[in-house]
Design a protein around this motif. Structure first.
Motif, short mmCIF file in Angstrom:
data_model
loop_
_atom_site.label_atom_id
_atom_site.label_comp_id
_atom_site.label_asym_id
_atom_site.label_seq_id
_atom_site.Cartn_x
_atom_site.Cartn_y
_atom_site.Cartn_z
N UNK A 1 0.84 -1.20 0.00
CA UNK A 1 0.00 0.00 0.00
C UNK A 1 0.87 1.25 0.00
N UNK A 2 1.93 1.21 0.79
CA UNK A 2 2.85 2.36 0.82
C UNK A 2 3.54 2.56 -0.52
N UNK A 3 3.98 1.45 -1.13
CA UNK A 3 4.64 1.55 -2.43
C UNK A 3 3.67 2.04 -3.50
N UNK A 4 2.45 1.55 -3.45
CA UNK A 4 1.43 2.00 -4.41
C UNK A 4 1.15 3.49 -4.24
N UNK A 5 1.05 3.93 -2.99
CA UNK A 5 0.81 5.36 -2.74
C UNK A 5 1.99 6.19 -3.23
N UNK A 6 3.22 5.71 -2.98
CA UNK A 6 4.40 6.44 -3.44
C UNK A 6 4.43 6.50 -4.97
N UNK A 7 4.09 5.39 -5.64
CA UNK A 7 4.07 5.38 -7.10
C UNK A 7 3.01 6.33 -7.63
N UNK A 8 1.83 6.34 -6.97
CA UNK A 8 0.76 7.25 -7.40
C UNK A 8 1.20 8.70 -7.22
N UNK A 9 1.84 9.01 -6.09
CA UNK A 9 2.32 10.37 -5.87
C UNK A 9 3.36 10.75 -6.91
N UNK A 10 4.24 9.82 -7.20
CA UNK A 10 5.30 10.08 -8.20
C UNK A 10 4.68 10.30 -9.59
#
Length: 146
Positions: free
Chosen positions: A104-113
């Motif tokens: 979930x954290x990685x997905x959120x970081x990818x979405x932010x990026x």
């Protein structure tokens, strides 16, 4: 006073006027008998026979003891295996929860990026459009070249 070797005799005294006094001697009721002792002896013998029977029927053989030991050992092994399986299942659940949290954290970081990259691209596109518009405006206002 009576002789101590005489059998026990109950005496009944009836008081009458002072001039006449009468005493009656009656043998004691129930006399001595051995019946009670015989009954007690029979009860004791039956109790002893019952105890002997109980101890002989409950004596365990060596194979019975060995089987009970093996059964206890296998039960303890099953309980240990169950405990270990429960511990492993708990650890797997925690690892799965941690992995889901990391994803979930990685997905959120990818979405932010991706959002930041899209914003930069949109800004670059606006700047390019503004430059193209300025260039077009300059081209229309400039004198023709010969």
């Amino acid at each position: 006073m009576s002789n101590p070797n005489d059998p026990y005799v109950e005496k009944t005294v009836i008081e009458q006027p002072a001039t006449v006094r009468t005493e009656y001697n009656a043998p004691a009721s129930g006399g001595s008998s051995n019946t009670g002792w015989w009954i007690a002896a029979i009860v004791a013998v039956v109790a002893i026979i019952g105890l002997i029977f109980m101890f002989n029927s409950n004596s365990a053989t060596q194979s019975d003891l060995q089987a009970a030991t093996e059964a206890g050992r296998s039960q303890a092994m099953m309980e240990t295996a169950t405990t270990q399986a429960q511990t492993a299942a708990q650890a797997a659940t925690e690892a799965s929860a941690n992995a889901a949290s990391s994803m979930a954290g990685a997905t959120q970081a990818a979405a932010d990026s991706a959002r930041a990259a899209a914003d930069r691209t949109a800004e670059a596109t606006r700047e390019a459009a503004a430059s193209a518009q300025d260039a077009a405006q300059d081209a229309t206002t400039a004198p023709p070249q010969q």
